[in-house]
Design a protein around this motif. Structure first.
Motif, short mmCIF file in Angstrom:
data_model
loop_
_atom_site.label_atom_id
_atom_site.label_comp_id
_atom_site.label_asym_id
_atom_site.label_seq_id
_atom_site.Cartn_x
_atom_site.Cartn_y
_atom_site.Cartn_z
N UNK A 1 -5.26 9.47 4.31
CA UNK A 1 -4.24 10.08 4.71
C UNK A 1 -3.08 9.44 5.55
N UNK A 2 -3.82 8.69 6.67
CA UNK A 2 -3.17 8.12 7.66
C UNK A 2 -2.43 6.62 7.05
N UNK A 3 -3.20 6.26 6.24
CA UNK A 3 -2.36 5.14 5.28
C UNK A 3 -1.32 5.57 4.31
N UNK A 4 -1.52 6.60 3.64
CA UNK A 4 -0.57 7.19 2.69
C UNK A 4 0.74 7.64 3.47
N UNK A 5 0.70 7.67 4.99
CA UNK A 5 2.09 8.20 5.60
C UNK A 5 2.56 6.97 6.35
N UNK A 6 2.04 5.76 6.23
CA UNK A 6 2.33 4.51 6.74
C UNK A 6 3.25 3.46 6.12
N UNK A 7 4.19 3.30 5.89
CA UNK A 7 5.13 2.64 5.09
C UNK A 7 5.12 1.48 5.14
N UNK A 8 4.90 0.83 6.25
CA UNK A 8 4.60 -0.61 6.49
C UNK A 8 3.11 -1.20 5.90
N UNK A 9 2.22 -0.38 6.20
CA UNK A 9 0.92 -0.11 5.38
C UNK A 9 1.07 -0.29 3.88
N UNK A 10 1.74 0.64 3.25
CA UNK A 10 1.83 0.70 1.86
C UNK A 10 2.69 -0.32 1.37
N UNK A 11 3.77 -0.87 2.03
CA UNK A 11 4.65 -2.15 1.47
C UNK A 11 3.66 -3.13 1.40
N UNK A 12 2.92 -3.34 2.64
CA UNK A 12 2.02 -4.52 2.57
C UNK A 12 0.87 -4.68 1.40
N UNK A 13 0.44 -3.36 1.21
CA UNK A 13 -0.64 -3.24 0.32
C UNK A 13 -0.08 -3.52 -0.89
N UNK A 14 0.99 -2.89 -1.56
CA UNK A 14 1.39 -3.25 -2.88
C UNK A 14 1.81 -4.72 -3.01
N UNK A 15 2.19 -5.35 -1.87
CA UNK A 15 2.79 -6.78 -2.23
C UNK A 15 1.34 -7.42 -2.25
N UNK A 16 0.40 -7.44 -1.46
CA UNK A 16 -0.87 -7.96 -1.75
C UNK A 16 -1.38 -7.71 -3.02
N UNK A 17 -1.36 -6.29 -3.53
CA UNK A 17 -1.70 -6.01 -4.96
C UNK A 17 -1.10 -7.00 -5.95
N UNK A 18 0.06 -6.99 -5.97
CA UNK A 18 0.88 -8.04 -6.70
C UNK A 18 0.55 -9.44 -6.78
#
Length: 126
Positions: A22-39
């Motif tokens: 839940x903490x990760x889901x609320x963190x826009x910087x974490x989410x953006x970094x995660x999706x970029x790493x995923x790409x």
């Protein structure tokens, strides 16, 4: 009527992540970094990204545009849920992107729909 035939194709994964961090889901910087790493893990080429937070402790909506298509996410930290959309063509491997996102958000359950798109040989994003 004479139609031209569309000869590109790709894989479209729709993933519902349940009981994620839940903490990760609320963190826009974490989410953006995660999706970029995923790409990058998928072998895709990032063109642009945009993420919108809905406020402290609330969800995030975002997209990473790719030469090979896109990865998008919508999160609901209050319920631990995320909806992820991964569409890729060419040599990119969407399953690698999903594995990276799963590792980052640690859901207890994931429902995935794999939808083939188009017909014929894979598209070349270059």
């Amino acid at each position: 009527m004479n139609r031209s035939v569309h000869h590109s194709s790709g894989t479209h994964l729709l993933a519902d992540l349940h009981e994620a961090n839940r903490d990760a889901l609320a963190d826009p910087s974490f989410i953006e970094g995660l999706l970029k790493r995923a790409a990058l893990a998928a072998g895709a080429h990032i063109v642009y990204s945009h993420f919108h937070p809905f406020g402290p402790g609330l969800g995030v909506t975002g997209v990473v545009l790719l030469a090979e298509s896109h990865i998008s996410i919508h999160t609901w930290p209050e319920t631990g849920f995320a909806a992820v959309d991964i569409f890729m063509c060419g040599k990119a491997v969407p399953g690698r992107a999903l594995a990276c996102i799963r590792d980052g958000l640690a859901p207890t359950a994931v429902d995935v729909r794999d939808i083939p798109r188009g017909h014929g040989p894979s598209c070349d994003p270059k």
